[in-house]
Design a protein around this motif. Structure first.
Motif, short mmCIF file in Angstrom:
data_model
loop_
_atom_site.label_atom_id
_atom_site.label_comp_id
_atom_site.label_asym_id
_atom_site.label_seq_id
_atom_site.Cartn_x
_atom_site.Cartn_y
_atom_site.Cartn_z
N PHE A 144 -3.70 2.77 1.00
CA PHE A 144 -4.29 1.83 0.05
C PHE A 144 -3.51 1.89 -1.25
CE2 PHE A 144 -6.51 5.83 -0.15
CZ PHE A 144 -6.75 6.07 -1.50
N ASN A 145 -4.00 1.19 -2.29
CA ASN A 145 -3.30 1.11 -3.57
C ASN A 145 -4.30 1.18 -4.72
OD1 ASN A 145 -4.35 -1.57 -3.95
ND2 ASN A 145 -2.80 -2.29 -2.53
N ASP B 72 0.85 -1.18 0.00
CA ASP B 72 0.00 0.00 0.00
C ASP B 72 0.89 1.24 0.00
OD1 ASP B 72 -2.45 -1.36 0.02
OD2 ASP B 72 -2.52 -1.43 2.20
N ASP C 111 -7.07 -1.55 -4.49
CA ASP C 111 -8.09 -1.20 -3.51
C ASP C 111 -9.05 -0.16 -4.08
OD1 ASP C 111 -6.76 -2.86 -1.67
OD2 ASP C 111 -5.62 -1.19 -0.84
#
Length: 170
Positions: free
Chosen positions: A137-138, A123, A141
């Motif tokens: 997050f990434n 992330d 996500d």
């Protein structure tokens, strides 16, 4: 059910590939250029910060001892398979739902590769306000969240048949 895959929602599978590639390339760049917990401030509310997530959304079950890796692997494979079957049964014209399913599949597969390859998810998108940080997050996500939002939106919107009559979807 559409007579061929070309007439079905499977025509939207290119979105899965696009999300997966963007997610994996971004994560590989982070791994190659950042040390764990290294952070670069980009905006007054946004950092680029490399962290590892051993759990699921919001680090759910991150300290469960390792078994959660396999649970989330099974869930990702199961949901991706189910959504792919549903895509095959839907007409290509159901763009909103097809887009939603392919976003979720692409995100699930992106995080699945991380879990299998590293034992954690990479992330790096870190939004915050003053001292309160949203969980990092990434891209995977993000795709899952946008896809889930489109699924919810689609449940409230009815499609029109060519004769102009509205039909509720099930």
């Amino acid at each position: 059910m559409p007579s061929s895959w070309k007439e079905s929602g499977l025509r939207w599978y290119w979105v899965v590939v696009l999300v997966f590639i963007a997610d994996q390339l971004s994560k590989q760049w982070v791994l190659a250029n950042f040390d764990l917990r290294e952070s670069i401030n980009l905006l007054p509310f946004f950092n680029f910060t490399y962290v590892r997530n051993y759990g699921a959304a919001f680090s759910f079950l991150s300290d469960a001892g390792g078994w959660q890796r396999w649970l989330f692997t099974i869930v990702a494979v199961g949901f991706s398979t189910l959504l792919t079957v549903w895509l095959r049964k839907q007409p290509n014209a159901m763009w909103r739902l097809n887009l939603a399913y392919t976003l979720v599949i692409g995100g699930a597969l992106g995080n699945l590769v991380d879990r299998l390859q590293h034992g954690f998810v990479v992330d790096f998108l870190d939004f915050y306000w003053k001292t309160s940080h949203f969980p990092a997050f990434n891209i995977a996500d993000s795709a899952i969240c946008v896809g889930a939002g489109l699924i919810i939106l689609d449940s409230f919107i009815s499609e029109s048949k060519p004769d102009g009559k509205d039909v509720a979807k099930g």
